[in-house]
Design a protein around this motif. Structure first.
Motif, PDB file in Angstrom:
ATOM      1  N   ASN A   1       0.859  -1.174  -0.025  1.00  0.00           N
ATOM      2  CA  ASN A   1       0.130  -0.136   0.132  1.00  0.00           C
ATOM      3  C   ASN A   1       0.851   1.298   0.047  1.00  0.00           C
ATOM      4  O   ASN A   1       0.432   2.197   0.444  1.00  0.00           O
ATOM      5  CB  ASN A   1      -1.060  -0.062   1.275  1.00  0.00           C
ATOM      6  CG  ASN A   1      -1.816  -1.361   1.199  1.00  0.00           C
ATOM      7  OD1 ASN A   1      -2.494  -1.798   0.111  1.00  0.00           O
ATOM      8  ND2 ASN A   1      -1.910  -1.882   2.448  1.00  0.00           N
ATOM      9  N   VAL A   2       2.111   1.204  -0.499  1.00  0.00           N
ATOM     10  CA  VAL A   2       2.796   2.639  -0.697  1.00  0.00           C
ATOM     11  C   VAL A   2       3.066   2.498  -2.284  1.00  0.00           C
ATOM     12  O   VAL A   2       3.027   1.561  -3.108  1.00  0.00           O
ATOM     13  CB  VAL A   2       4.161   2.598  -0.035  1.00  0.00           C
ATOM     14  CG1 VAL A   2       3.876   2.714   1.438  1.00  0.00           C
ATOM     15  CG2 VAL A   2       4.884   1.293  -0.257  1.00  0.00           C
ATOM     16  N   TRP A   3       3.465   3.619  -2.827  1.00  0.00           N
ATOM     17  CA  TRP A   3       3.694   3.865  -4.216  1.00  0.00           C
ATOM     18  C   TRP A   3       5.189   3.608  -4.430  1.00  0.00           C
ATOM     19  O   TRP A   3       5.842   3.814  -3.585  1.00  0.00           O
ATOM     20  CB  TRP A   3       3.329   5.296  -4.574  1.00  0.00           C
ATOM     21  CG  TRP A   3       1.814   5.628  -4.497  1.00  0.00           C
ATOM     22  CD1 TRP A   3       1.098   6.034  -3.499  1.00  0.00           C
ATOM     23  CD2 TRP A   3       0.999   5.334  -5.661  1.00  0.00           C
ATOM     24  NE1 TRP A   3      -0.209   5.980  -3.847  1.00  0.00           N
ATOM     25  CE2 TRP A   3      -0.488   5.479  -4.982  1.00  0.00           C
ATOM     26  CE3 TRP A   3       1.015   4.897  -6.911  1.00  0.00           C
ATOM     27  CZ2 TRP A   3      -1.622   5.540  -5.723  1.00  0.00           C
ATOM     28  CZ3 TRP A   3      -0.293   4.657  -7.683  1.00  0.00           C
ATOM     29  CH2 TRP A   3      -1.749   4.918  -7.083  1.00  0.00           C
ATOM     30  N   GLU A   4       5.344   3.306  -5.785  1.00  0.00           N
ATOM     31  CA  GLU A   4       6.761   2.849  -6.282  1.00  0.00           C
ATOM     32  C   GLU A   4       6.827   3.306  -7.786  1.00  0.00           C
ATOM     33  O   GLU A   4       5.885   3.207  -8.529  1.00  0.00           O
ATOM     34  CB  GLU A   4       7.062   1.547  -5.828  1.00  0.00           C
ATOM     35  CG  GLU A   4       6.700   0.501  -6.848  1.00  0.00           C
ATOM     36  CD  GLU A   4       6.901  -0.763  -6.356  1.00  0.00           C
ATOM     37  OE1 GLU A   4       7.892  -1.361  -5.776  1.00  0.00           O
ATOM     38  OE2 GLU A   4       6.550  -1.764  -6.951  1.00  0.00           O
ATOM     39  N   PHE A   5       8.252   3.303  -8.016  1.00  0.00           N
ATOM     40  CA  PHE A   5       8.412   3.204  -9.618  1.00  0.00           C
ATOM     41  C   PHE A   5       8.326   1.764  -9.812  1.00  0.00           C
ATOM     42  O   PHE A   5       9.137   0.977  -9.327  1.00  0.00           O
ATOM     43  CB  PHE A   5       9.762   3.826  -9.945  1.00  0.00           C
ATOM     44  CG  PHE A   5       9.690   5.335  -9.864  1.00  0.00           C
ATOM     45  CD1 PHE A   5       8.904   6.367 -10.385  1.00  0.00           C
ATOM     46  CD2 PHE A   5      10.465   5.994  -8.805  1.00  0.00           C
ATOM     47  CE1 PHE A   5       8.743   7.571 -10.093  1.00  0.00           C
ATOM     48  CE2 PHE A   5      10.476   7.305  -8.682  1.00  0.00           C
ATOM     49  CZ  PHE A   5       9.809   7.998  -9.171  1.00  0.00           C
ATOM     50  N   PRO A   6       7.903   1.276 -10.981  1.00  0.00           N
ATOM     51  CA  PRO A   6       7.602  -0.137 -11.140  1.00  0.00           C
ATOM     52  C   PRO A   6       9.030  -0.839 -11.660  1.00  0.00           C
ATOM     53  O   PRO A   6       9.622   0.036 -12.234  1.00  0.00           O
ATOM     54  CB  PRO A   6       6.627  -0.212 -12.430  1.00  0.00           C
ATOM     55  CG  PRO A   6       6.490   1.329 -13.087  1.00  0.00           C
ATOM     56  CD  PRO A   6       7.031   2.208 -11.754  1.00  0.00           C
ATOM     57  N   GLY A   7       9.057  -1.935 -11.449  1.00  0.00           N
ATOM     58  CA  GLY A   7      10.216  -2.470 -11.696  1.00  0.00           C
ATOM     59  C   GLY A   7      10.464  -3.930 -11.056  1.00  0.00           C
ATOM     60  O   GLY A   7       9.623  -4.354 -10.662  1.00  0.00           O
ATOM     61  N   GLY A   8      11.659  -4.337 -10.558  1.00  0.00           N
ATOM     62  CA  GLY A   8      11.880  -5.588 -10.160  1.00  0.00           C
ATOM     63  C   GLY A   8      13.415  -5.893  -9.718  1.00  0.00           C
ATOM     64  O   GLY A   8      14.311  -5.276 -10.226  1.00  0.00           O
ATOM     65  N   LYS A   9      13.362  -7.290  -9.355  1.00  0.00           N
ATOM     66  CA  LYS A   9      15.030  -7.812  -9.096  1.00  0.00           C
ATOM     67  C   LYS A   9      15.693  -7.934 -10.608  1.00  0.00           C
ATOM     68  O   LYS A   9      14.889  -8.393 -11.470  1.00  0.00           O
ATOM     69  CB  LYS A   9      14.857  -9.044  -8.390  1.00  0.00           C
ATOM     70  CG  LYS A   9      14.257  -8.829  -6.991  1.00  0.00           C
ATOM     71  CD  LYS A   9      14.406 -10.139  -6.215  1.00  0.00           C
ATOM     72  CE  LYS A   9      13.650 -10.051  -4.879  1.00  0.00           C
ATOM     73  NZ  LYS A   9      12.316 -10.509  -4.696  1.00  0.00           N
ATOM     74  N   VAL A  10      17.011  -7.608 -10.447  1.00  0.00           N
ATOM     75  CA  VAL A  10      17.889  -8.028 -11.390  1.00  0.00           C
ATOM     76  C   VAL A  10      18.496  -9.295 -11.353  1.00  0.00           C
ATOM     77  O   VAL A  10      18.974  -9.868 -10.046  1.00  0.00           O
ATOM     78  CB  VAL A  10      18.963  -6.945 -11.333  1.00  0.00           C
ATOM     79  CG1 VAL A  10      20.193  -7.423 -12.596  1.00  0.00           C
ATOM     80  CG2 VAL A  10      18.835  -5.498 -11.487  1.00  0.00           C
ATOM     81  N   GLU A  11      18.268 -10.175 -12.236  1.00  0.00           N
ATOM     82  CA  GLU A  11      18.690 -11.744 -12.234  1.00  0.00           C
ATOM     83  C   GLU A  11      20.063 -11.766 -12.462  1.00  0.00           C
ATOM     84  O   GLU A  11      20.528 -10.849 -13.345  1.00  0.00           O
ATOM     85  CB  GLU A  11      17.938 -12.269 -13.327  1.00  0.00           C
ATOM     86  CG  GLU A  11      16.119 -12.459 -13.082  1.00  0.00           C
ATOM     87  CD  GLU A  11      15.857 -13.158 -11.848  1.00  0.00           C
ATOM     88  OE1 GLU A  11      16.564 -13.813 -11.207  1.00  0.00           O
ATOM     89  OE2 GLU A  11      14.661 -12.786 -11.267  1.00  0.00           O
ATOM     90  N   GLU A  12      20.675 -12.875 -12.122  1.00  0.00           N
ATOM     91  CA  GLU A  12      22.071 -13.124 -12.421  1.00  0.00           C
ATOM     92  C   GLU A  12      22.337 -12.999 -13.805  1.00  0.00           C
ATOM     93  O   GLU A  12      21.594 -13.712 -14.752  1.00  0.00           O
ATOM     94  CB  GLU A  12      22.338 -14.490 -11.773  1.00  0.00           C
ATOM     95  CG  GLU A  12      24.135 -14.851 -11.926  1.00  0.00           C
ATOM     96  CD  GLU A  12      24.626 -14.203 -10.789  1.00  0.00           C
ATOM     97  OE1 GLU A  12      25.834 -13.636 -11.190  1.00  0.00           O
ATOM     98  OE2 GLU A  12      24.299 -14.077  -9.578  1.00  0.00           O
ATOM     99  N   GLY A  13      23.494 -12.151 -14.229  1.00  0.00           N
ATOM    100  CA  GLY A  13      23.872 -12.178 -15.633  1.00  0.00           C
ATOM    101  C   GLY A  13      23.039 -11.135 -16.450  1.00  0.00           C
ATOM    102  O   GLY A  13      23.261 -10.826 -17.745  1.00  0.00           O
ATOM    103  N   GLU A  14      22.051 -10.241 -15.944  1.00  0.00           N
ATOM    104  CA  GLU A  14      21.429  -9.369 -16.574  1.00  0.00           C
ATOM    105  C   GLU A  14      21.710  -8.064 -16.649  1.00  0.00           C
ATOM    106  O   GLU A  14      22.426  -7.676 -15.464  1.00  0.00           O
ATOM    107  CB  GLU A  14      19.827  -9.326 -16.110  1.00  0.00           C
ATOM    108  CG  GLU A  14      18.711 -10.460 -16.519  1.00  0.00           C
ATOM    109  CD  GLU A  14      17.412 -10.036 -15.991  1.00  0.00           C
ATOM    110  OE1 GLU A  14      16.593 -10.208 -16.968  1.00  0.00           O
ATOM    111  OE2 GLU A  14      17.364  -9.844 -14.999  1.00  0.00           O
TER     112      GLU A  14
END
Length: 135
Positions: free
Chosen positions: A31-44
C-alpha cells in the motif's frame, strides 16, 4: 546478515507525467507507491532486467535508458539497492498485473503520494529536476 537485493525501477515519463504504481496489499511493503520494476537476475544488464520486469508487471514494452538515480535503503528484512532508470514506453499501455493501481502524475505532484522508502530519494531527485528545468 541481511540479504542484499539489486532492484531496477522505471521512471517512465509521457506528456509531462510520470508513471507511479501502488503496491498491492499482497506485496511486501504494501500500500505504498513505487516506480515499477523488480529484481535484477544473475547475468542480466540493468536495462534487460527492467524491460523484462515491465513486460511482466505492466504488460507493455519499454526501452530502458540510462541510470537516473542509484540509492541503497536498509529495510528490516533486506538491504535494497534501487537503481532508477529513465525509460520510454514503446508499445502498449501499462496495465496493473501485480499492482493495486497505476497513476500518471506531473513531477510537481509526486510528493502528494506515500512512497516506498527506497523510492523516496529518486522521487525527490525527479521533483528537483523539474524545478531546475523551470528555473
Amino acid at each position: 546478515m541481511k540479504k542484499k537485493v539489486k532492484v531496477v525501477a522505471a521512471v517512465i515519463e509521457q506528456e509531462g507525467k510520470v508513471l507511479c504504481a501502488l503496491r498491492s496489499s499482497q506485496m511486501s511493503i504494501p500500500n505504498v507507491w513505487e516506480f515499477p520494476g523488480g529484481k535484477v537476475e544473475e547475468g542480466e544488464s540493468l536495462q534487460t532486467a527492467l524491460e523484462r520486469e515491465i513486460e511482466e508487471e505492466l504488460a507493455c514494452s519499454i526501452k530502458a535508458g540510462s541510470i537516473f538515480h542509484d540509492h541503497t535503503h536498509e529495510y528490516e528484512a533486506a538491504v535494497v539497492q534501487l537503481i532508477a532508470l529513465k525509460a520510454k514506453l514503446i508499445e502498449g499501455a501499462p496495465a496493473a498485473q501485480e499492482h493495486e493501481e497505476l497513476l500518471w502524475l506531473p513531477k510537481e505532484s509526486l510528493a502528494s503520494l506515500v512512497w516506498a522508502p527506497a523510492d523516496v530519494p529518486a522521487v525527490e531527485a525527479l521533483i528537483e529536476e523539474k524545478k531546475v528545468l523551470n528555473s
